[in-house]
Design a protein around this motif. Structure first.
Motif, PDB file in Angstrom:
ATOM      1  N   PRO A  56       0.827  -1.214   0.000  1.00 29.03           N
ATOM      2  CA  PRO A  56       0.000   0.000   0.000  1.00 29.03           C
ATOM      3  C   PRO A  56       0.860   1.263   0.000  1.00 29.03           C
ATOM      4  O   PRO A  56       1.896   1.324   0.666  1.00 29.03           O
ATOM      5  N   LEU A  57       0.416   2.262  -0.738  1.00 30.12           N
ATOM      6  CA  LEU A  57       1.138   3.531  -0.773  1.00 30.12           C
ATOM      7  C   LEU A  57       0.912   4.347   0.495  1.00 30.12           C
ATOM      8  O   LEU A  57       1.799   5.094   0.924  1.00 30.12           O
ATOM      9  N   ALA A  58      -0.268   4.229   1.084  1.00 30.89           N
ATOM     10  CA  ALA A  58      -0.608   5.035   2.267  1.00 30.89           C
ATOM     11  C   ALA A  58      -1.456   4.181   3.202  1.00 30.89           C
ATOM     12  O   ALA A  58      -2.674   4.317   3.265  1.00 30.89           O
ATOM     13  N   ASP A  59      -0.807   3.306   3.927  1.00 33.00           N
ATOM     14  CA  ASP A  59      -1.480   2.263   4.700  1.00 33.00           C
ATOM     15  C   ASP A  59      -1.987   2.777   6.051  1.00 33.00           C
ATOM     16  O   ASP A  59      -1.199   3.038   6.955  1.00 33.00           O
ATOM     17  N   HIS A  60      -3.315   2.949   6.177  1.00 27.91           N
ATOM     18  CA  HIS A  60      -3.948   3.273   7.460  1.00 27.91           C
ATOM     19  C   HIS A  60      -3.224   4.400   8.211  1.00 27.91           C
ATOM     20  O   HIS A  60      -2.855   4.261   9.374  1.00 27.91           O
ATOM     21  N   ARG A  61      -3.059   5.520   7.572  1.00 29.12           N
ATOM     22  CA  ARG A  61      -2.372   6.650   8.197  1.00 29.12           C
ATOM     23  C   ARG A  61      -3.244   7.393   9.207  1.00 29.12           C
ATOM     24  O   ARG A  61      -2.739   8.197   9.992  1.00 29.12           O
ATOM     25  N   GLY A  62      -4.540   7.170   9.137  1.00 29.30           N
ATOM     26  CA  GLY A  62      -5.455   7.933   9.974  1.00 29.30           C
ATOM     27  C   GLY A  62      -5.828   9.248   9.304  1.00 29.30           C
ATOM     28  O   GLY A  62      -5.328   9.590   8.231  1.00 29.30           O
ATOM     29  N   ILE A  63      -6.712   9.989   9.940  1.00 36.31           N
ATOM     30  CA  ILE A  63      -7.112  11.294   9.423  1.00 36.31           C
ATOM     31  C   ILE A  63      -6.034  12.315   9.790  1.00 36.31           C
ATOM     32  O   ILE A  63      -5.556  12.334  10.930  1.00 36.31           O
ATOM     33  N   PRO A  64      -5.621  13.170   8.855  1.00 35.94           N
ATOM     34  CA  PRO A  64      -4.583  14.164   9.173  1.00 35.94           C
ATOM     35  C   PRO A  64      -5.003  15.060  10.336  1.00 35.94           C
ATOM     36  O   PRO A  64      -6.170  15.444  10.448  1.00 35.94           O
ATOM     37  N   GLN A  65      -4.060  15.388  11.189  1.00 36.72           N
ATOM     38  CA  GLN A  65      -4.366  16.257  12.326  1.00 36.72           C
ATOM     39  C   GLN A  65      -4.815  17.637  11.876  1.00 36.72           C
ATOM     40  O   GLN A  65      -5.557  18.315  12.594  1.00 36.72           O
ATOM     41  N   ASP A  66      -4.362  18.057  10.689  1.00 36.86           N
ATOM     42  CA  ASP A  66      -4.727  19.379  10.186  1.00 36.86           C
ATOM     43  C   ASP A  66      -5.799  19.297   9.102  1.00 36.86           C
ATOM     44  O   ASP A  66      -5.886  20.160   8.228  1.00 36.86           O
ATOM     45  N   ALA A  67      -6.642  18.259   9.159  1.00 37.42           N
ATOM     46  CA  ALA A  67      -7.714  18.110   8.171  1.00 37.42           C
ATOM     47  C   ALA A  67      -8.644  19.319   8.203  1.00 37.42           C
ATOM     48  O   ALA A  67      -8.787  19.997   9.232  1.00 37.42           O
ATOM     49  N   SER A  68      -9.283  19.581   7.084  1.00 34.94           N
ATOM     50  CA  SER A  68     -10.177  20.735   6.982  1.00 34.94           C
ATOM     51  C   SER A  68     -11.370  20.588   7.922  1.00 34.94           C
ATOM     52  O   SER A  68     -11.756  19.482   8.309  1.00 34.94           O
ATOM     53  N   ARG A  69     -11.966  21.704   8.269  1.00 30.92           N
ATOM     54  CA  ARG A  69     -13.120  21.693   9.169  1.00 30.92           C
ATOM     55  C   ARG A  69     -14.271  20.891   8.574  1.00 30.92           C
ATOM     56  O   ARG A  69     -14.991  20.191   9.286  1.00 30.92           O
ATOM     57  N   GLU A  70     -14.440  20.989   7.254  1.00 35.72           N
ATOM     58  CA  GLU A  70     -15.530  20.265   6.603  1.00 35.72           C
ATOM     59  C   GLU A  70     -15.346  18.755   6.703  1.00 35.72           C
ATOM     60  O   GLU A  70     -16.310  18.008   6.919  1.00 35.72           O
ATOM     61  N   VAL A  71     -14.113  18.291   6.539  1.00 36.74           N
ATOM     62  CA  VAL A  71     -13.837  16.859   6.639  1.00 36.74           C
ATOM     63  C   VAL A  71     -14.086  16.369   8.063  1.00 36.74           C
ATOM     64  O   VAL A  71     -14.725  15.332   8.284  1.00 36.74           O
ATOM     65  N   LEU A  72     -13.599  17.109   9.040  1.00 40.40           N
ATOM     66  CA  LEU A  72     -13.786  16.709  10.434  1.00 40.40           C
ATOM     67  C   LEU A  72     -15.264  16.683  10.810  1.00 40.40           C
ATOM     68  O   LEU A  72     -15.724  15.780  11.525  1.00 40.40           O
ATOM     69  N   ALA A  73     -16.023  17.648  10.309  1.00 42.28           N
ATOM     70  CA  ALA A  73     -17.454  17.688  10.611  1.00 42.28           C
ATOM     71  C   ALA A  73     -18.173  16.491   9.994  1.00 42.28           C
ATOM     72  O   ALA A  73     -19.059  15.890  10.615  1.00 42.28           O
ATOM     73  N   THR A  74     -17.792  16.121   8.777  1.00 44.93           N
ATOM     74  CA  THR A  74     -18.406  14.960   8.126  1.00 44.93           C
ATOM     75  C   THR A  74     -18.066  13.679   8.868  1.00 44.93           C
ATOM     76  O   THR A  74     -18.926  12.802   9.050  1.00 44.93           O
ATOM     77  N   LEU A  75     -16.833  13.551   9.312  1.00 43.94           N
ATOM     78  CA  LEU A  75     -16.417  12.351  10.038  1.00 43.94           C
ATOM     79  C   LEU A  75     -17.210  12.167  11.323  1.00 43.94           C
ATOM     80  O   LEU A  75     -17.495  11.037  11.733  1.00 43.94           O
ATOM     81  N   GLU A  76     -17.573  13.263  11.965  1.00 46.05           N
ATOM     82  CA  GLU A  76     -18.352  13.176  13.196  1.00 46.05           C
ATOM     83  C   GLU A  76     -19.673  12.453  12.965  1.00 46.05           C
ATOM     84  O   GLU A  76     -20.170  11.741  13.840  1.00 46.05           O
ATOM     85  N   THR A  77     -20.246  12.614  11.786  1.00 44.47           N
ATOM     86  CA  THR A  77     -21.541  11.989  11.502  1.00 44.47           C
ATOM     87  C   THR A  77     -21.419  10.485  11.283  1.00 44.47           C
ATOM     88  O   THR A  77     -22.427   9.775  11.329  1.00 44.47           O
ATOM     89  N   TRP A  78     -20.203   9.995  11.040  1.00 42.69           N
ATOM     90  CA  TRP A  78     -20.004   8.569  10.793  1.00 42.69           C
ATOM     91  C   TRP A  78     -19.838   7.769  12.078  1.00 42.69           C
ATOM     92  O   TRP A  78     -20.077   6.563  12.096  1.00 42.69           O
ATOM     93  N   GLY A  79     -19.388   8.405  13.123  1.00 42.89           N
ATOM     94  CA  GLY A  79     -19.195   7.690  14.377  1.00 42.89           C
ATOM     95  C   GLY A  79     -18.232   6.528  14.226  1.00 42.89           C
ATOM     96  O   GLY A  79     -17.150   6.659  13.649  1.00 42.89           O
ATOM     97  N   ASP A  80     -18.652   5.349  14.716  1.00 41.96           N
ATOM     98  CA  ASP A  80     -17.796   4.157  14.663  1.00 41.96           C
ATOM     99  C   ASP A  80     -18.027   3.321  13.410  1.00 41.96           C
ATOM    100  O   ASP A  80     -17.490   2.216  13.298  1.00 41.96           O
ATOM    101  N   ASP A  81     -18.810   3.832  12.472  1.00 40.68           N
ATOM    102  CA  ASP A  81     -19.134   3.062  11.269  1.00 40.68           C
ATOM    103  C   ASP A  81     -18.100   3.234  10.170  1.00 40.68           C
ATOM    104  O   ASP A  81     -18.376   2.963   9.005  1.00 40.68           O
TER     105      ASP A  81
END
Length: 207
Positions: A56-81
């Motif tokens: 893999p080129l980018a294996d399970h790096r996680g969400i970037p700490q400096d991700a955009s506000r829009e991305v972080l807000a969308t992730l909140e709606t996913w919860g543990d899914d």
């Protein structure tokens, strides 16, 4: 249950600021550009589902700490899914060796077509299986869909100006323009404006 990929393309617009002050912004939702479900592609890029065919080129790096506000807000709606969160820059994608060969024979049969210059180019995987079944003599649908596990590597079936073959994939074969072209086009355009390190794909998976 199948696995689907979700995410966004992000870019850094404020290029006149110092590196530490630059902020990432959402550019476009990935669903507008890609809605496929190719596990070899997911694995070769992010180590999800297919963990054998390619490194893999980018294996399970996680969400970037400096991700955009829009991305972080969308992730909140996913919860543990969600799972398999990762990201990759356009610079990393362009630096990857597209001719790198997979570690194992592909389960799908490959179709090649001969161009006007006489050279063979790959057209797709498991395409026109009706014709392939006629050429190979296979009748069991399970074997037709997984011919790579039935016939030895490099077995071929010529068919005029096209050819069916059992073989290994190249890295660029698993992210073809026919499926990923819109994603690469948007990232390339943004990179021309903001630099290759200033554009990235942030993803997560469900299922």
């Amino acid at each position: 249950m199948g696995t689907d990929m979700h995410g966004f393309i992000e870019c850094r617009w404020d290029r006149w600021l110092d590196e530490d002050d630059r902020e990432w912004f959402r550019a476009i939702d990935l669903s507008h550009l890609y809605n496929g479900r190719d596990y070899v592609a997911f694995g070769s890029l992010f180590g999800v589902r297919d963990t054998v065919s390619f490194r893999p080129l980018a294996d399970h790096r996680g969400i970037p700490q400096d991700a955009s506000r829009e991305v972080l807000a969308t992730l909140e709606t996913w919860g543990d899914d969600r799972h398999g969160e990762s990201w990759i820059t356009w610079a990393e994608l362009t630096a990857a060796d597209g001719d790198e060969v997979s570690n194992e024979v592909d389960g799908c049969v490959h179709e090649f077509r001969r161009g006007s210059d006489g050279r063979w180019t790959m057209h797709g995987r498991n395409t026109d299986l009706t014709r392939f079944a006629e050429l190979s003599g296979l009748t069991d649908p399970r074997q037709i869909y997984s011919a790579g596990s039935v016939f030895p590597e490099n077995t071929e079936w010529p068919d005029g100006d096209r050819l069916f073959r059992v073989g290994r994939l190249r890295r660029k074969d698993v992210v073809p323009d026919s499926e990923w072209g819109a994603v690469w086009s948007v990232m390339r355009t943004l990179a021309n404006l903001h630099g290759e390190e200033g554009v990235r794909l942030v993803v997560w998976f469900d299922g």
